[in-house]
Enzyme design. Structure first.
Site, PDB file in Angstrom:
ATOM      1  N   CYS A 139       0.827  -1.213   0.000  1.00  0.00           N
ATOM      2  CA  CYS A 139       0.000   0.000   0.000  1.00  0.00           C
ATOM      3  C   CYS A 139       0.860   1.261   0.000  1.00  0.00           C
ATOM      4  O   CYS A 139       0.571   2.226  -0.726  1.00  0.00           O
ATOM      5  CB  CYS A 139      -0.943  -0.003   1.202  1.00  0.00           C
ATOM      6  SG  CYS A 139      -0.131  -0.316   2.788  1.00  0.00           S
ATOM      7  N   HIS A 218      -2.154   5.649   6.565  1.00  0.00           N
ATOM      8  CA  HIS A 218      -0.750   6.070   6.587  1.00  0.00           C
ATOM      9  C   HIS A 218      -0.680   7.531   6.137  1.00  0.00           C
ATOM     10  O   HIS A 218      -1.550   8.005   5.401  1.00  0.00           O
ATOM     11  CB  HIS A 218       0.094   5.259   5.602  1.00  0.00           C
ATOM     12  CG  HIS A 218       0.064   3.774   5.797  1.00  0.00           C
ATOM     13  ND1 HIS A 218       0.405   3.161   6.973  1.00  0.00           N
ATOM     14  CD2 HIS A 218      -0.264   2.773   4.931  1.00  0.00           C
ATOM     15  CE1 HIS A 218       0.304   1.843   6.827  1.00  0.00           C
ATOM     16  NE2 HIS A 218      -0.107   1.592   5.609  1.00  0.00           N
TER      17      HIS A 218
END
Length: 338
Positions: A139, A218
């Protein structure tokens, strides 16, 4: 219709299964589960349930969940397996795929050596063409490739330095931490730098990773030295043609990952997923040929479109732009500016 089996139905597997089922040129032949949990109960209404081998069947039968067969049976009815099993399990499973001469896609938790090519739709779509084994990068790597590729294409990049503030775990995982700590990776560069190089060949990049006690997203702070002097408008203009990059301005009122995920809920998508990489345009700063910006990454879903595109590349049924358009259309990914 490409017949796609999903081995592993966790955070990524369940989302890829849904994304594949929405496409016009592929179909989900079934999913592999190891436990008859609540996820299995819900999934059984949409997909055929398979188990790794016959030793797992009784637990599902006792739970009232119909089992269509084993992984071997799923491979009989599939042309490609998306292996979304836990990190390291894919490497063990590969021997089985090779033995059965079936194509497979692995996820970013596996080492690059597991596949013939690592994959990002924007930066190296053609590298997966006709390949039997492809790995969709993680990711974080997907996110960095998404926003750096347009800059590299238009301006060239001399060097990238990125700090990655990582979520500690996914929202449904109550076993991992840290709970009340910030945990830096003491290896510099972190593993993200070499991973990014697998899909952006020759890129000079360094990364630092820090784990924070959150489950939402994130956050990346990116600084790139380009080959030419540019303006802030040049940077934002470079991202304009890419639907999987979402520009979030100061008038949106979004200043945190919590608000970013609340925005994603407003899109009305399955599981409130945010496939796009969200860049705070207010953070974009340019000094000559140096550009800095901050982006947010929904770790549960940003790699999902890449898995769909990887399938098309492996089977050589669409070029990059056509595949991305097909995937984005079915997943309702459009160019958004807030």
């Amino acid at each position: 219709m490409i017949r796609v089996g999903i081995n592993g139905y966790g955070t990524i597997g369940r989302r890829v299964a849904r994304a594949v089922s929405l496409q016009d040129d592929m179909i989900v032949t079934g999913i592999v589960k190891t436990k008859p949990d609540y996820v299995s109960m819900v999934a059984s209404k949409d997909f055929k349930i398979f188990v790794p081998d016959k030793t797992y069947e009784k637990a599902f039968i006792d739970a009232g969940i119909k089992v269509a067969g084993t992984l071997e049976n799923l491979m009989d009815d599939s042309e490609v397996i998306v292996d979304a099993t836990p990190e390291g399990q894919g490497e063990k499973n590969k021997d089985l795929y090779v033995k059965r001469k079936i194509k497979a896609i692995f996820e970013g938790g596996e080492e690059p050596e597991i596949a013939e090519a690592s994959f990002n739709a924007y930066s190296n779509y053609d590298d997966a063409r006709s390949k039997d084994y492809v790995r969709v990068v993680s990711c974080n790597t997907t996110a960095l490739a998404r926003t750096l590729h347009p800059l590299r294409e238009r301006f060239g990049i001399k060097f990238v330095d990125a700090t990655i503030v990582r979520r500690a775990t996914d929202p449904n995982d109550s076993k991992k931490g840290p709970i009340n700590a910030v945990e830096p990776s003491l290896s510099i560069p972190s593993h993200h730098a070499p991973d990014l190089k697998t899909v952006m060949k020759g890129l000079n990049v360094s990364t630092i990773a820090i784990k924070a006690p959150t489950t939402l997203m994130h956050v990346h702070a990116v600084r790139a030295e380009l080959e030419k002097a540019i303006s802030k408008n040049d940077v934002i203009e470079a991202w304009k043609g890419y639907r999987r990059i979402m520009e979030v301005g100061k008038n949106s009122g979004i200043t945190s990952t919590g608000q970013m995920m609340d925005l994603a809920r407003e899109f009305g998508r399955d599981r409130s997923d945010l496939y796009e990489i969200a860049v705070w345009t207010q953070s974009v700063s340019v000094d000559g040929n140096h550009v800095s910006y901050i982006q947010a990454v929904h770790q549960e879903s940003d790699v999902v479109p890449e898995n769909v595109d990887a399938i098309r590349s492996m089977f050589e049924i669409a070029d990059r732009d056509k595949s991305i358009s097909m995937t984005d259309g079915r997943l309702k990914i459009e160019k958004r500016v807030f």
